[in-house]
Design a protein around this motif. Structure first.
Motif, PDB file in Angstrom:
ATOM      1  N   LEU A  83      54.521  37.981  43.479  1.00 53.22           N
ATOM      2  CA  LEU A  83      53.753  38.374  42.288  1.00 53.22           C
ATOM      3  C   LEU A  83      54.385  39.603  41.623  1.00 53.22           C
ATOM      4  O   LEU A  83      55.183  40.308  42.237  1.00 53.22           O
ATOM      5  N   ASP A  84      53.989  39.864  40.380  1.00 53.73           N
ATOM      6  CA  ASP A  84      54.579  40.986  39.625  1.00 53.73           C
ATOM      7  C   ASP A  84      56.095  40.907  39.629  1.00 53.73           C
ATOM      8  O   ASP A  84      56.794  41.910  39.869  1.00 53.73           O
ATOM      9  N   PRO A  91      67.036  33.716  57.361  1.00 55.81           N
ATOM     10  CA  PRO A  91      67.660  32.501  56.816  1.00 55.81           C
ATOM     11  C   PRO A  91      67.776  32.595  55.290  1.00 55.81           C
ATOM     12  O   PRO A  91      67.218  33.517  54.687  1.00 55.81           O
ATOM     13  N   PRO A  92      68.475  31.679  54.666  1.00 59.28           N
ATOM     14  CA  PRO A  92      68.472  31.645  53.199  1.00 59.28           C
ATOM     15  C   PRO A  92      67.053  31.379  52.684  1.00 59.28           C
ATOM     16  O   PRO A  92      66.353  30.514  53.224  1.00 59.28           O
ATOM     17  N   VAL A  93      66.622  32.111  51.684  1.00 60.94           N
ATOM     18  CA  VAL A  93      65.262  31.980  51.149  1.00 60.94           C
ATOM     19  C   VAL A  93      65.338  31.933  49.618  1.00 60.94           C
ATOM     20  O   VAL A  93      66.040  32.743  49.006  1.00 60.94           O
ATOM     21  N   ILE A  94      64.649  30.988  49.034  1.00 58.92           N
ATOM     22  CA  ILE A  94      64.493  30.960  47.576  1.00 58.92           C
ATOM     23  C   ILE A  94      63.408  31.981  47.213  1.00 58.92           C
ATOM     24  O   ILE A  94      62.356  32.019  47.849  1.00 58.92           O
ATOM     25  N   VAL A  95      63.669  32.819  46.209  1.00 58.98           N
ATOM     26  CA  VAL A  95      62.643  33.762  45.755  1.00 58.98           C
ATOM     27  C   VAL A  95      62.171  33.351  44.360  1.00 58.98           C
ATOM     28  O   VAL A  95      62.989  33.181  43.450  1.00 58.98           O
ATOM     29  N   VAL A  96      60.874  33.155  44.235  1.00 58.84           N
ATOM     30  CA  VAL A  96      60.276  32.824  42.940  1.00 58.84           C
ATOM     31  C   VAL A  96      59.430  34.015  42.501  1.00 58.84           C
ATOM     32  O   VAL A  96      58.383  34.298  43.090  1.00 58.84           O
ATOM     33  N   GLY A  97      59.905  34.735  41.513  1.00 56.30           N
ATOM     34  CA  GLY A  97      59.176  35.892  41.000  1.00 56.30           C
ATOM     35  C   GLY A  97      58.315  35.486  39.816  1.00 56.30           C
ATOM     36  O   GLY A  97      58.839  35.094  38.774  1.00 56.30           O
ATOM     37  N   ILE A  98      57.015  35.557  39.999  1.00 53.32           N
ATOM     38  CA  ILE A  98      56.086  35.148  38.934  1.00 53.32           C
ATOM     39  C   ILE A  98      55.859  36.343  38.014  1.00 53.32           C
ATOM     40  O   ILE A  98      55.357  37.387  38.451  1.00 53.32           O
ATOM     41  N   LEU A  99      56.229  36.195  36.738  1.00 50.48           N
ATOM     42  CA  LEU A  99      56.051  37.310  35.809  1.00 50.48           C
ATOM     43  C   LEU A  99      54.588  37.418  35.392  1.00 50.48           C
ATOM     44  O   LEU A  99      53.900  36.409  35.187  1.00 50.48           O
TER      45      LEU A  99
END
Lengths: 278, 278
Positions: free
Chosen positions: A66-67, A89-97
């Motif tokens: 978040l943020d 491990p490899p991680v996808i990061v999804v940053g929610i604006l």
């Protein structure tokens, strides 16, 4: 220890022959998603980790943050660095604006601010359930349709974002496997989420989860609510529920996320170890 | 504290109206510099901070960071976040990418490795003085010719990079105002730089500087050399010389830079305060 140092020296030495940009992850896509549930367009930042060619088909964990406009850059830099050095491990990061964060990140409608005064700036509060529906039904579907994802999902937030993370864990524990709440605003609406935690955690229905929560140098009431929350874990025996509480007395409300998100990542992947290739 | 939280809520709320990318600093230029001194092309990553329009003519401090391919991304993310929240001033970050780091980052030619064995991989060691000449005469000239820089310069490095930072402070203290040495490899060449420090610091010729140094969970000899270095400051009265030593017993040689570079930035700008606009 010496092996790590020698590995480091050699790795960096040989990096000479490679393109210099290989380690500068600028894969920070801005993507626009239309949400029918929220009836608005939402921006997300997405960081997709670099994968060794022999692991290209391996599904990836996803961290929903978040943020995103505030913390995505630091968190994605941590994730990439720690992956590179085999710590996580490899991680996808999804940053929610954020759009209307008072609306999205509060569980109830309440106009009462931190000091107990009526404040019209809180008039849109109470949209958390709808926002979590967006995350579950639209955002996760979007991400899982575009990337090869594992089942393991992390939800992380700060302040009202931390409140949202805990509210989600209590009402929709199935949504995520690990929850990270940095200085959650448990004071909101007469400690609504803190009271919810007292009820829900007593039922001990939440198992198989990890939870990191923390507090900085915020003053009395704010801090006490986090300490009250922490007490719930001391007195109950939640089975198969790992939690970590951390206090950052020298960090302000806005600097605390820097060490806290790092410590949270180390906590979540504490027992992770890279697979040995044969 | 409450003012910070309220400011945060409102700021993020109003961010809605702005373009989402405004806070995602992807200004991570890769630039190629030809060095006559080193007789090679060198890559640098450069992060230029976002500046408020009313401060656009203000000269900027510069942080020169070794092992740019490893630490630039995290350090530039810290710098941007801390600037945004008014904790430190805007700072240009110049991440120097490694070429032959054994050559560039060691002060003397020595083939003896950490375990006391002859190791041919150290055969190019001893180029530190030439490398520092490149930094001073070519890299700083390049950066200062392209950006409006202040006089305040920081030099930061890890491992052999930390060794380089201390060696630079001892031999060329005029080059930088603040020095950051994360787990410096003081063991190198029979503790050459540690012995140099004993001589130079006794002369107390180094004044008006700041120095941060640290150690992680490295084992005996590595750690002891940093502790020996730390003792030099306990016994001498260096005037106008601020130093901070930090121990990270739970961090490995490669994870320590994550908390250490953050703590170092906070230390260097401990007394900095934003100018009040009138």
């Amino acid at each position: 220890m010496k092996y790590v140092i020698i590995f480091f020296i050699l790795l960096s030495y040989h990096a000479n022959a490679q393109t210099p940009a290989r380690y500068n992850h600028v894969t920070n896509d801005v993507q626009l998603i239309h949400s029918q549930i929220l009836n608005q367009d939402r921006y997300v930042y997405i960081h997709v980790p670099k994968i060794d060619s022999n692991q290209v088909n391996k599904p990836l964990d996803v961290l929903y943050l978040l943020d995103g406009e505030n913390h995505f850059h630091i968190v994605s830099a941590y994730v990439e660095y720690l992956r590179h050095w085999g710590v996580i491990p490899p991680v996808i990061v999804v940053g929610i604006l954020s759009a209307d964060r008072v609306k999205d990140l509060t569980p109830t409608n309440s106009l009462i601010d931190f000091d107990g005064n009526v404040d019209s700036r809180y008039k849109t509060s109470g949209g958390n359930e709808q926002f979590l529906n967006f995350v579950k039904q639209e955002l996760m579907t979007y991400v899982e349709g575009r990337y090869k994802t594992s089942r393991f999902k992390i939800f992380a937030g700060h302040s009202f974002g931390g409140l949202t993370v805990i509210n989600c864990m209590l009402n929709h524990p199935e949504m995520f496997d690990a929850y990270v709440a940095v200085s959650p605003s448990l004071w909101f609406d007469n400690k609504y989420v803190l009271r919810l935690a007292e009820q829900k955690l007593a039922a001990a229905a939440i198992t198989g989860k990890k939870l990191f929560y923390s507090v900085g140098n915020e003053d009395g009431t704010f801090r006490n609510d986090v300490l009250e929350f922490n007490k719930l874990f001391r007195h109950r025996s939640l089975r198969d529920f790992e939690h970590m509480y951390k206090d950052y007395p020298f960090e302000s409300h806005m600097t605390e996320p820097i060490p806290a998100y790092y410590d949270a990542l180390r906590f979540v992947y504490k027992t992770w170890a890279p697979e040995t290739t044969k």
